[in-house]
Design an enzyme around this catalytic site. Structure first.
Site, PDB file in Angstrom:
ATOM      1  N   CYS A   1       0.106   4.425   0.397  1.00 17.03           N
ATOM      2  CA  CYS A   1      -0.625   5.441   1.227  1.00 17.03           C
ATOM      3  C   CYS A   1      -0.407   5.408   2.675  1.00 17.03           C
ATOM      4  O   CYS A   1      -1.068   6.069   3.385  1.00 17.03           O
ATOM      5  CB  CYS A   1      -2.027   5.500   0.825  1.00 17.03           C
ATOM      6  SG  CYS A   1      -2.448   5.735  -1.001  1.00 17.03           S
TER       7      CYS A   1
ATOM      8  N   CYS B 288      -1.480  -4.769  -1.368  1.00 14.99           N
ATOM      9  CA  CYS B 288      -2.859  -4.550  -2.042  1.00 14.99           C
ATOM     10  C   CYS B 288      -3.221  -6.112  -2.858  1.00 14.99           C
ATOM     11  O   CYS B 288      -2.507  -6.645  -3.449  1.00 14.99           O
ATOM     12  CB  CYS B 288      -2.867  -3.707  -3.197  1.00 14.99           C
ATOM     13  SG  CYS B 288      -4.291  -3.135  -3.758  1.00 14.99           S
TER      14      CYS B 288
ATOM     15  N   CYS C 121       0.895  -1.152  -0.212  1.00 20.54           N
ATOM     16  CA  CYS C 121       0.042  -0.014   0.070  1.00 20.54           C
ATOM     17  C   CYS C 121       0.959   1.213   0.001  1.00 20.54           C
ATOM     18  O   CYS C 121       1.606   1.374   0.868  1.00 20.54           O
ATOM     19  CB  CYS C 121      -0.930   0.055   1.155  1.00 20.54           C
ATOM     20  SG  CYS C 121      -2.013   1.465   1.595  1.00 20.54           S
TER      21      CYS C 121
ATOM     22  N   CYS D 224     -10.555   0.608   1.903  1.00 20.64           N
ATOM     23  CA  CYS D 224      -9.456   0.966   1.102  1.00 20.64           C
ATOM     24  C   CYS D 224      -8.961   2.471   1.496  1.00 20.64           C
ATOM     25  O   CYS D 224      -9.711   3.420   1.282  1.00 20.64           O
ATOM     26  CB  CYS D 224      -9.645   0.949  -0.403  1.00 20.64           C
ATOM     27  SG  CYS D 224      -8.187   1.289  -1.354  1.00 20.64           S
TER      28      CYS D 224
END
Length: 144
Positions: A85, A102, A83, A113
């Site tokens: 983020c 992911c 991920c 998400c």
């Protein structure tokens, strides 16, 4: 949201005249883009997973594009689509552990998400599309 391309700075001494007693330092920044192959793999994966999970991409395609590029970058640099983020103290260890790869566990278990890549239809930011082209990704991330 910022681009997830790898960025690093290198300090390089400049050539100083013999009359100078100090050195001028210049900062050179390099950005490494994910490979086209990895971007395409993550683009196809994202489309397939959106259809499979009944989720949609963000109405703002630049969000989708940045996340896909971030996943591709991690696929290239870590061997797994970690991920992009989240902050990690040890990205390689997190990628190997797999929880945040992911689709991450919160997405698989609860359709949550954090990156806004896969949005449920009732989400205010959900668009109506489950597809994005490579050209759209290039266009929306060209100046990032």
């Amino acid at each position: 949201m910022t681009s997830q391309a790898c960025s690093f700075a290198v300090t390089v001494p400049s050539v100083a005249s013999p009359l100078r007693r100090h050195r001028n330092l210049h900062v050179v920044r390099a950005q490494v883009e994910p490979s086209e192959k990895s971007i395409e793999i993550m683009r196809k994966f994202s489309e397939q997973y959106a259809r499979k999970s009944g989720t949609y991409f963000c109405v703002d395609k630049s969000v989708t594009s940045v996340v896909i590029k971030g996943l591709a970058d991690h696929k290239d640099s870590l061997g797994a689509p970690l991920c992009p983020c989240r902050h990690y103290d040890d990205k390689p260890a997190e990628a190997q552990q797999g929880f945040w790869n992911c689709p991450c566990v919160p997405m698989r278990e609860r359709k949550e998400c954090h990156c806004m890549l896969f949005l449920t239809p009732e989400n205010d930011f959900a668009g109506k599309e489950q597809a994005i082209t490579l050209d759209e990704i290039r266009e929306t991330t060209a100046n990032m």
